[in-house]
Design an enzyme around this catalytic site. Structure first.
Site, PDB file in Angstrom:
ATOM      1  CD  GLN A   1      -2.854  -0.944  -0.257  1.00 24.13           C
ATOM      2  OE1 GLN A   1      -3.600   0.059  -0.405  1.00 24.13           O
ATOM      3  NE2 GLN A   1      -2.757  -1.834  -1.073  1.00 24.13           N
TER       4      GLN A   1
ATOM      5  CG  ASP B   1      -6.506  -1.693  -4.055  1.00 31.69           C
ATOM      6  OD1 ASP B   1      -7.510  -1.161  -3.695  1.00 31.69           O
ATOM      7  OD2 ASP B   1      -5.315  -1.416  -3.694  1.00 31.69           O
TER       8      ASP B   1
ATOM      9  CG  HIS C   1     -45.756  27.048   3.725  1.00 34.96           C
ATOM     10  ND1 HIS C   1     -45.114  28.106   3.385  1.00 34.96           N
ATOM     11  CD2 HIS C   1     -44.916  26.303   3.794  1.00 34.96           C
ATOM     12  CE1 HIS C   1     -43.938  27.812   2.989  1.00 34.96           C
ATOM     13  NE2 HIS C   1     -43.798  26.459   3.046  1.00 34.96           N
TER      14      HIS C   1
ATOM     15  CD  GLU D   1      -8.401   4.432   0.343  1.00 37.09           C
ATOM     16  OE1 GLU D   1      -9.004   4.222  -0.931  1.00 37.09           O
ATOM     17  OE2 GLU D   1      -7.173   4.958   0.606  1.00 37.09           O
ATOM     18  CG  HIS D   2      -7.287   0.331   1.653  1.00 37.10           C
ATOM     19  ND1 HIS D   2      -6.551   1.240   1.355  1.00 37.10           N
ATOM     20  CD2 HIS D   2      -8.358   0.010   0.671  1.00 37.10           C
ATOM     21  CE1 HIS D   2      -6.927   1.772  -0.017  1.00 37.10           C
ATOM     22  NE2 HIS D   2      -7.882   0.886  -0.219  1.00 37.10           N
TER      23      HIS D   2
ATOM     24  CG  HIS E   1      -1.359   3.204  -3.485  1.00 36.14           C
ATOM     25  ND1 HIS E   1      -2.381   3.344  -4.694  1.00 36.14           N
ATOM     26  CD2 HIS E   1      -1.871   2.191  -2.927  1.00 36.14           C
ATOM     27  CE1 HIS E   1      -3.227   2.205  -4.773  1.00 36.14           C
ATOM     28  NE2 HIS E   1      -2.781   1.553  -3.582  1.00 36.14           N
TER      29      HIS E   1
END
Length: 435
Positions: free
Chosen positions: A249, A353, A412, A319-320, A252
């Protein structure tokens, strides 16, 4: 015992907001005013590309011919899994109606948006999987117009595998344009495209900022920052597998945080020993990214027990989130803040992924504390409706008139009054706001 940091991040992922905003605002304003011509000018400047912008069937066929058969099979496998999972998600969205009071029926209806713009990164890496994830879910949701947009390489164009993936997953048009100009083209409906109702897909800080600025006039999946991942590991975890997943990871990007949270110091220390060795063995670009991410953004945290580990993870809202620990059902029930969860050594973030079926467009930078990732639901509007008999409308009109008057909204109130007078001319009603 408080959390103990064996490794603490030197930096935290933040974009250079002010300069990025200035650049993106200028590009968006110029393209909105100048249309196709302005977008093409930026394409030549940033993409270094002046080829076909909307790919023709012939261009798609030519790209398809360049994709090896083995890769085609892998793309088809991933597409089938993502489609199957998206169809299961769609089945959870149901239209319904219910009688709220006798004679008044209200309901819910799910309607897909008309046009989806799917951004597929294509810079450092060819994000084939992003084409699969974004286009497939839009297609399953029922969007009638799906545009896939990806940055072309100078004098070459979009990577053939991205073109092939977008095409077989259901893209109606493929736009060879990157960055802010690509996002703008989909939003403003340039080059004969329908104006996008929603923009989805990952991208760099300029793409993310463009989506942020355009949100409101179009929907977006989320505002994404650098990808991040957290691993929860106890004494049963394999340090080599944990270290490999962290490095996988970290590659990235230089600012992609990875975190290890454990209640076993020996595991933590062994992982810290292994990670630099694994990074050194990567290809050059991957090695540089992973080394910087590990050096500046990674953290290793030792906790007292699994409850403190879970609480730490929820605070980070990654995120993960990977769990390599005993009693996976306990973790599944306890954890509450994550974009996507990977339970056990037998699964890993890379599976999600690329090919396992769950979507990889996920909330970053702690956003998992309040939202999930991309799904068929993001492409759908959940709308409501109601219908009433005159008797069913009666008590609702009475309550509406009184509440509206109490609020000072006489107009109204009178929309309720006129119905009561028309439907029940012989009855008297107390429609005042007085107690």
């Amino acid at each position: 015992m408080a959390r103990e940091y064996l490794k603490k991040a030197k930096l935290h992922s933040r974009s250079d907001a002010s300069e990025t905003k200035r650049i993106v605002r200028e590009i968006l304003d110029t393209i909105e005013a100048g249309g196709d011509t302005a977008a093409l000018d930026y394409a030549k400047k940033f993409d270094k590309y002046d080829g076909e912008i909307i790919l023709s069937p012939e261009a798609i066929a030519a790209a398809t011919a360049e994709v090896p058969e083995k890769l085609r099979r892998d793309i088809a496998f991933s597409h089938a899994n993502v489609k199957k999972f998206a169809e299961a998600q769609l089945s959870t969205v149901a239209d319904f109606d219910t009688e709220v009071v006798p004679g008044l029926v209200a309901g819910q209806k799910a309607i897909p948006v008309n046009a989806a713009g799917c951004y597929v990164p294509g810079g450092r890496y060819s994000h084939i999987a992003s084409a699969i994830m974004t286009v497939t879910t839009a297609k399953v949701a029922g969007c009638k117009n799906i545009v896939a947009c990806s940055p072309p390489r100078p004098d070459v164009g979009i990577a053939p595998a991205i073109i092939y993936a977008a095409h077989i997953c259901g893209a109606d048009k493929i736009l060879a344009m990157g960055g802010v100009q690509g996002v703008a083209a989909m939003t403003f409906g340039l080059f004969g495209l329908p104006k996008a109702n929603i923009l989805v897909g990952p991208g760099n800080q300029f793409v993310a900022e463009a989506k942020r600025m355009l949100f409101g006039r179009v929907g977006i999946d989320m505002i994404a920052g650098p990808t991040d991942s957290l691993i929860l590991a106890d004494s049963s975890a394999d340090p080599m597998v944990v270290a490999t997943d962290l490095v996988g990871q970290a590659e990235h990007g230089y600012n992609s945080p990875v975190w290890l949270v454990t209640d076993d110091r020996a595991i933590a220390e062994e992982v810290m020993r292994l990670v630099p060795l694994l990074i050194d063995d990567l290809p050059e670009v991957n090695r540089e990214n992973a080394a910087a991410a590990w050096r500046d953004y990674a953290e290793v945290i030792v906790c007292a027990d699994r409850e403190e580990m879970a609480a730490t993870s929820d605070d980070y809202a990654p995120e993960h989130l990977t769990v390599q620990a005993k009693d996976l059902d306990w973790w599944l029930g306890r954890l509450s803040c994550y974009g996507s969860l990977f339970l056990g050594e037998e699964t890993t973030v890379a599976f999600g992924d690329k090919a396992s079926g769950t979507n990889h467009v996920l909330p970053t930078s702690g956003a998992a504390s309040y939202t999930g990732g991309l799904s068929v639901h993001k492409y759908m509007k959940i709308v409501t409706w109601q219908r009433a008999t005159r008797d069913g409308a009666k008590p609702v009109a009475e309550a509406t008139a009184r509440i509206a008057r109490l609020e000072g909204m006489e107009g109204h109130a009178r929309t309720a009054d006129i119905r009561l007078k028309k439907y029940f001319p012989d009855e008297e009603f107390d429609l005042t706001a007085d107690a």
